[in-house]
Design an enzyme around this catalytic site. Sequence first.
Site, PDB file in Angstrom:
ATOM      1  N   ASN A  20       0.825  -1.205   0.000  1.00 28.56           N
ATOM      2  CA  ASN A  20       0.000   0.000   0.000  1.00 28.56           C
ATOM      3  C   ASN A  20       0.858   1.252   0.000  1.00 28.56           C
ATOM      4  O   ASN A  20       2.051   1.207   0.306  1.00 28.56           O
ATOM      5  CB  ASN A  20      -0.876   0.059   1.264  1.00 28.56           C
ATOM      6  CG  ASN A  20      -1.833  -1.089   1.396  1.00 28.56           C
ATOM      7  OD1 ASN A  20      -2.307  -1.636   0.407  1.00 28.56           O
ATOM      8  ND2 ASN A  20      -2.126  -1.463   2.634  1.00 28.56           N
ATOM      9  N   ASP A  22       0.740   4.346   2.374  1.00 31.57           N
ATOM     10  CA  ASP A  22       0.143   4.776   3.637  1.00 31.57           C
ATOM     11  C   ASP A  22       0.106   6.295   3.728  1.00 31.57           C
ATOM     12  O   ASP A  22       1.083   6.967   3.390  1.00 31.57           O
ATOM     13  CB  ASP A  22       0.962   4.265   4.827  1.00 31.57           C
ATOM     14  CG  ASP A  22       0.808   2.773   5.057  1.00 31.57           C
ATOM     15  OD1 ASP A  22      -0.033   2.141   4.381  1.00 31.57           O
ATOM     16  OD2 ASP A  22       1.536   2.246   5.924  1.00 31.57           O
ATOM     17  N   LYS A  49       0.931  -4.797   5.030  1.00 34.20           N
ATOM     18  CA  LYS A  49       1.597  -5.766   5.901  1.00 34.20           C
ATOM     19  C   LYS A  49       2.645  -6.570   5.139  1.00 34.20           C
ATOM     20  O   LYS A  49       3.730  -6.842   5.663  1.00 34.20           O
ATOM     21  CB  LYS A  49       0.571  -6.696   6.545  1.00 34.20           C
ATOM     22  CG  LYS A  49      -0.410  -5.988   7.474  1.00 34.20           C
ATOM     23  CD  LYS A  49      -1.218  -6.956   8.284  1.00 34.20           C
ATOM     24  CE  LYS A  49      -0.418  -7.593   9.377  1.00 34.20           C
ATOM     25  NZ  LYS A  49       0.091  -6.649  10.369  1.00 34.20           N
ATOM     26  N   GLU A 155      -4.096  -9.970   4.195  1.00 37.37           N
ATOM     27  CA  GLU A 155      -4.527  -8.817   3.395  1.00 37.37           C
ATOM     28  C   GLU A 155      -4.580  -9.111   1.899  1.00 37.37           C
ATOM     29  O   GLU A 155      -4.716  -8.192   1.106  1.00 37.37           O
ATOM     30  CB  GLU A 155      -3.618  -7.621   3.674  1.00 37.37           C
ATOM     31  CG  GLU A 155      -3.807  -7.060   5.075  1.00 37.37           C
ATOM     32  CD  GLU A 155      -3.047  -5.771   5.326  1.00 37.37           C
ATOM     33  OE1 GLU A 155      -3.413  -5.056   6.270  1.00 37.37           O
ATOM     34  OE2 GLU A 155      -2.078  -5.473   4.596  1.00 37.37           O
ATOM     35  N   ASN A 199      -2.371 -12.000  16.956  1.00 40.13           N
ATOM     36  CA  ASN A 199      -2.461 -11.290  18.231  1.00 40.13           C
ATOM     37  C   ASN A 199      -3.567 -11.919  19.074  1.00 40.13           C
ATOM     38  O   ASN A 199      -4.197 -12.904  18.661  1.00 40.13           O
ATOM     39  CB  ASN A 199      -2.650  -9.782  18.027  1.00 40.13           C
ATOM     40  CG  ASN A 199      -3.965  -9.433  17.335  1.00 40.13           C
ATOM     41  OD1 ASN A 199      -4.935 -10.207  17.361  1.00 40.13           O
ATOM     42  ND2 ASN A 199      -4.014  -8.269  16.709  1.00 40.13           N
ATOM     43  N   GLY A 240       5.389  -8.388  24.768  1.00 37.24           N
ATOM     44  CA  GLY A 240       6.221  -9.327  24.033  1.00 37.24           C
ATOM     45  C   GLY A 240       5.387 -10.335  23.284  1.00 37.24           C
ATOM     46  O   GLY A 240       4.499  -9.985  22.508  1.00 37.24           O
ATOM     47  N   ASP A 268       4.564  -5.844  12.278  1.00 35.39           N
ATOM     48  CA  ASP A 268       5.188  -6.276  11.025  1.00 35.39           C
ATOM     49  C   ASP A 268       6.704  -6.407  11.176  1.00 35.39           C
ATOM     50  O   ASP A 268       7.315  -7.281  10.550  1.00 35.39           O
ATOM     51  CB  ASP A 268       4.845  -5.302   9.899  1.00 35.39           C
ATOM     52  CG  ASP A 268       3.379  -5.374   9.504  1.00 35.39           C
ATOM     53  OD1 ASP A 268       2.753  -6.428   9.753  1.00 35.39           O
ATOM     54  OD2 ASP A 268       2.859  -4.387   8.954  1.00 35.39           O
TER      55      ASP A 268
END
Length: 322
Positions: A20, A22, A49, A155, A199, A240, A268
């Site tokens: 992308n 940004d 990403k 993505e 995550n 972490g 990333d």
Amino acid sequence: MTTQQPQRAAGRVVVLGSANVDTTFRVQSLPAPGETVLATAEESGLGGKGANQAVAAALLGARVDFIGAVGGGGHGRLVQDELTASGVDTSGVLVIESAPTGTAYITVDRSGENTIVVVPGANALLTPEILARTGVRERLGGSASGRSVGLSQGEVPPGTTDAFAALCHDVGAGFVLNLAPAVPVSARTLELADPLVVNEGEAAQLLGISGAGPGEPLAVAARLARDVARSAVVTLGAGGAVASDGRSAWYAKAPRVVDVVDTTGAGDAFVGALAAVLARGAGLAEAVRVGVEAGSAAVRHRGTTAAYRAVLPHLTAARLAP
């Protein structure tokens, strides 16, 4: 722009992912629903990403090929030029003249927290048929030393990620999947991920857990490695990460950072560093440790790839020397 190139370590990382342009807005505080705030600055540069992780891996010494799609015009050229300047091979980037290059709009407050809206553009047109035209099988086929690792994220269209995972398996390359966002890839793709990187929110989605969070992080990583993927890493932001190889689970604690400037590129940086370390033949524990250090270093500077260029080459000599 000229970027000092690190000495190349063993191993090859082939990144299938988004690229992308940004646009980042700096604000004092993130707007509440319905609120208008004034920005103090606006910046533009490389993002996505896939592109971010490719640059991070290259700056940490890996040989990196990027497979992706951009539109015609200035934004598409900017993406390719920025990747090339960071040492990434862009011969696998397809230019789709009829589509816009992907864009992302990022708002960052004074504490470094952010919100992001992504318009996929050409990234959404990266089909399995187009993937086959990029020579990806040959790119994954190995390196003179070290190993080949394929890396993808959430993505690009899920079917393309599925095809990429199958190719990695067919040629004996490693496969790292950063399922961000948690798009519906196949169960087989998840099973091949070694590791799967998510995550806490993405882990909860994968495990079908509702509520505030997925539970105790070590148990979550162990469950992902047992039931979903070959191995798993759950990132914890400033805490972490936790990881599991299916036999044991462990914490990799982040160093304390007191001067946080921008958290946009931390995740990333972590994933790109992890892939670079795996490609040179190290184990998961070492890869996660270096990934945590890379992510922690990235938050001390503005932006994503601009931050990586400022801090990641220093980790090359300190952490990745053969």
